[in-house]
Motif scaffolding. Structure first.
Motif, mmCIF file in Angstrom:
data_model
loop_
_atom_site.group_PDB
_atom_site.id
_atom_site.type_symbol
_atom_site.label_atom_id
_atom_site.label_comp_id
_atom_site.label_asym_id
_atom_site.label_seq_id
_atom_site.Cartn_x
_atom_site.Cartn_y
_atom_site.Cartn_z
ATOM 1 N N GLY A 329 10.963 44.937 -28.059
ATOM 2 C CA GLY A 329 9.992 44.822 -26.983
ATOM 3 C C GLY A 329 8.578 44.647 -27.497
ATOM 4 N N VAL A 330 8.270 45.252 -28.646
ATOM 5 C CA VAL A 330 6.949 45.080 -29.255
ATOM 6 C C VAL A 330 6.775 43.642 -29.732
ATOM 7 N N VAL A 331 7.826 43.069 -30.307
ATOM 8 C CA VAL A 331 7.763 41.687 -30.787
ATOM 9 C C VAL A 331 7.546 40.720 -29.630
ATOM 10 N N THR A 332 8.325 40.870 -28.552
ATOM 11 C CA THR A 332 8.180 39.952 -27.414
ATOM 12 C C THR A 332 6.824 40.116 -26.748
ATOM 13 N N ALA A 333 6.297 41.353 -26.701
ATOM 14 C CA ALA A 333 4.984 41.562 -26.104
ATOM 15 C C ALA A 333 3.902 40.879 -26.923
ATOM 16 N N ALA A 334 3.986 40.978 -28.248
ATOM 17 C CA ALA A 334 2.987 40.340 -29.099
ATOM 18 C C ALA A 334 3.052 38.818 -28.995
ATOM 19 N N LEU A 335 4.259 38.268 -29.079
ATOM 20 C CA LEU A 335 4.409 36.813 -29.010
ATOM 21 C C LEU A 335 4.095 36.290 -27.612
ATOM 22 N N GLY A 336 4.614 36.964 -26.580
ATOM 23 C CA GLY A 336 4.368 36.529 -25.208
ATOM 24 C C GLY A 336 2.907 36.647 -24.818
ATOM 25 N N GLY A 337 2.263 37.736 -25.220
ATOM 26 C CA GLY A 337 0.844 37.885 -24.933
ATOM 27 C C GLY A 337 0.021 36.811 -25.617
ATOM 28 N N GLY A 338 0.370 36.486 -26.858
ATOM 29 C CA GLY A 338 -0.334 35.418 -27.562
ATOM 30 C C GLY A 338 -0.159 34.074 -26.883
ATOM 31 N N TYR A 339 1.060 33.817 -26.385
ATOM 32 C CA TYR A 339 1.318 32.546 -25.696
ATOM 33 C C TYR A 339 0.501 32.432 -24.423
ATOM 34 N N LEU A 340 0.440 33.508 -23.630
ATOM 35 C CA LEU A 340 -0.325 33.472 -22.388
ATOM 36 C C LEU A 340 -1.821 33.347 -22.653
ATOM 37 N N LEU A 341 -2.324 33.997 -23.703
ATOM 38 C CA LEU A 341 -3.729 33.834 -24.059
ATOM 39 C C LEU A 341 -4.030 32.391 -24.446
ATOM 40 N N TRP A 342 -3.103 31.753 -25.126
ATOM 41 C CA TRP A 342 -3.275 30.344 -25.489
ATOM 42 C C TRP A 342 -3.311 29.462 -24.250
ATOM 43 N N LEU A 343 -2.424 29.751 -23.288
ATOM 44 C CA LEU A 343 -2.431 28.992 -22.038
ATOM 45 C C LEU A 343 -3.753 29.172 -21.297
ATOM 46 N N MET A 344 -4.241 30.402 -21.258
ATOM 47 C CA MET A 344 -5.512 30.648 -20.584
ATOM 48 C C MET A 344 -6.651 29.914 -21.275
ATOM 49 N N HIS A 345 -6.621 29.860 -22.593
ATOM 50 C CA HIS A 345 -7.660 29.147 -23.338
ATOM 51 C C HIS A 345 -7.615 27.660 -23.029
ATOM 52 N N ARG A 346 -6.410 27.095 -22.958
ATOM 53 C CA ARG A 346 -6.287 25.676 -22.629
ATOM 54 C C ARG A 346 -6.803 25.389 -21.227
ATOM 55 N N ARG A 347 -6.490 26.283 -20.295
ATOM 56 C CA ARG A 347 -6.930 26.075 -18.922
ATOM 57 C C ARG A 347 -8.441 26.184 -18.809
ATOM 58 N N SER A 348 -9.024 27.165 -19.495
ATOM 59 C CA SER A 348 -10.468 27.327 -19.431
ATOM 60 C C SER A 348 -11.191 26.181 -20.119
ATOM 61 N N SER A 349 -10.491 25.476 -21.030
ATOM 62 C CA SER A 349 -11.094 24.330 -21.722
ATOM 63 C C SER A 349 -10.953 23.045 -20.924
ATOM 64 N N GLY A 350 -10.327 23.117 -19.755
ATOM 65 C CA GLY A 350 -10.175 21.942 -18.926
ATOM 66 C C GLY A 350 -9.017 21.056 -19.289
ATOM 67 N N LEU A 351 -8.112 21.565 -20.153
ATOM 68 C CA LEU A 351 -6.942 20.780 -20.540
ATOM 69 C C LEU A 351 -5.773 21.164 -19.655
ATOM 70 N N SER A 352 -4.662 20.473 -19.844
ATOM 71 C CA SER A 352 -3.460 20.791 -19.084
ATOM 72 C C SER A 352 -2.992 22.193 -19.449
ATOM 73 N N ALA A 353 -2.614 22.969 -18.437
ATOM 74 C CA ALA A 353 -2.165 24.340 -18.681
ATOM 75 C C ALA A 353 -0.659 24.443 -18.725
ATOM 76 N N GLY A 354 0.055 23.341 -18.893
ATOM 77 C CA GLY A 354 1.509 23.375 -19.012
ATOM 78 C C GLY A 354 2.123 23.998 -17.789
ATOM 79 N N GLY A 355 2.843 25.150 -18.020
ATOM 80 C CA GLY A 355 3.564 25.805 -16.939
ATOM 81 C C GLY A 355 2.647 26.416 -15.892
ATOM 82 N N LEU A 356 1.328 26.636 -16.217
ATOM 83 C CA LEU A 356 0.444 27.224 -15.225
ATOM 84 C C LEU A 356 -0.163 26.206 -14.303
ATOM 85 N N SER A 357 -0.002 24.914 -14.614
ATOM 86 C CA SER A 357 -0.635 23.876 -13.780
ATOM 87 C C SER A 357 0.137 23.673 -12.500
#
Length: 357
Positions: A329-357
């Protein structure tokens, strides 16, 4: 459609490859035990030991990680479709807290005494979280399922249905906090259950044997069939409730069936592996980032993606600091949290947000 088929076959291949790799990773790190099994000239005692380790420990654990991930991925796709919210996950509506409360009550009721090792019940029978007994596994699954259903129904009652997304999310947070407090209260009066619940809260695949795998796989088959048959409801809801009503869909009973399927999938996975974060949320997003498909295909692909994600996390948990082991659970939280932060960064940069779009 061709992209979806290619993705499905690719995920199946990756899952099989990870399953083969999982038989070679143990407490000592990478240790290929398939070699003595396939070598006709190997020492019989060494071959017998390798056979027992592979078939009784590593293989059921790896396949069980895939089954649990498949259940969470399927539940995540159901939750996001049912509540028309790409940020919904199987735990967001309090189902995880409800399942935890159910398991805590079950442990306290049987005197979950020695935690991982086992305990003696009042009638002298032994109980252990590591038990391969079908009755123990069914009991834990039933308790987790009942708690998950109670939590989801309480959330829906507080939110007055699923029409208001913000109210629904707030109700889920409130229910999660209250049920979490009740879980702590149960453990306060049953301190002998703390060791078992600690591993449960962190999430682990170490409890999984063939019985747990069979239970999860059977539940995955049942939930997949129900979800596949109700996919048209999710497609209708994605267009709005008015459109769904115009299609002649009886939304009330169909929503109840979807909520029950969601709770069953989540409760079964949580009962066997504990709380494993982000798999149910990330799996549908990763699928949507690759292909755009209706819910009938999305649920299958999200389930396969969830199985692959949890298999990979289980391997990392066993391998990274061997001979010690990280809670998966610690591994999935670290990897999943990193993935969501990356998605948020892409969205805030005005790029496609993949699954969040």
């Amino acid at each position: 459609m061709r992209q979806a088929s290619l993705l499905g076959w690719g995920l199946l291949f990756i899952g099989l490859a990870l399953a083969a790799l999982g038989t070679c990773v143990g407490s000592a790190g990478f240790e290929n035990l398939l070699r003595p099994l396939l070598d006709a000239g190997a020492d019989p005692a060494e071959r017998d030991m390798a056979w027992r380790i592979v078939t009784e420990i590593r293989l059921p654990r790896t396949l069980g990680a895939w089954a649990a991930g498949g259940l969470l991925g399927l539940a995540g796709a159901l939750a996001q479709g049912l509540f028309r919210n790409p940020l919904a996950d199987p735990y967001l509506l309090g189902s995880a807290s409800g399942a935890s409360l159910g398991v805590a009550i079950a442990l306290a009721a049987v005197g979950g005494g020695a935690g991982m090792v086992g305990a003696s019940m009042m009638n002298g029978a032994s109980f252990s979280m590591l038990s391969g007994s079908l009755w123990v596994r069914l009991g834990l699954t039933g308790a987790a399922f009942a708690g998950a259903v109670l939590a989801v129904m309480l959330t829906l009652a507080l939110a007055r249905g699923v029409g208001h997304t913000l109210r629904l999310l707030l109700a889920g947070v409130i229910v999660g906090v209250v049920l979490g407090a009740l879980t702590s209260l149960v453990l306060l009066f049953s301190p002998e259950s703390l060791q078992a619940m600690q591993a449960f809260m962190l999430g682990t695949t170490g409890f999984i044997g063939w019985t747990a795998w069979g239970l999860m796989f059977g539940c995955w088959c049942l939930c997949s069939i129900i979800a596949w048959s109700l996919a048209r409801v999710l497609d209708g809801l994605s267009l709005g409730e008015a459109t769904a009503h115009s299609l002649g869909l009886p939304l009330a009973p169909l929503r109840a069936a979807l909520v029950g399927t969601l709770a069953l999938a989540t409760g079964t996975a949580v009962a066997q592996t504990g709380l494993i974060a982000f798999v149910g949320l990330a799996a549908p997003h990763l699928v949507r980032a690759v292909v755009k498909v209706p819910h009938r295909q999305l649920m299958w692909l999200a389930s396969l993606m969830g199985g692959v994600l949890l298999e990979a996390a289980d391997l990392l948990a066993r391998w990274v600091i061997a001979p010690q082991e990280l809670p998966v659970g610690v591994v999935t939280a670290a990897l999943g949290g990193g993935y969501l932060l990356w998605l948020m960064h892409r969205r805030s940069s005005g790029l496609s947000a993949g699954g969040l779009s």
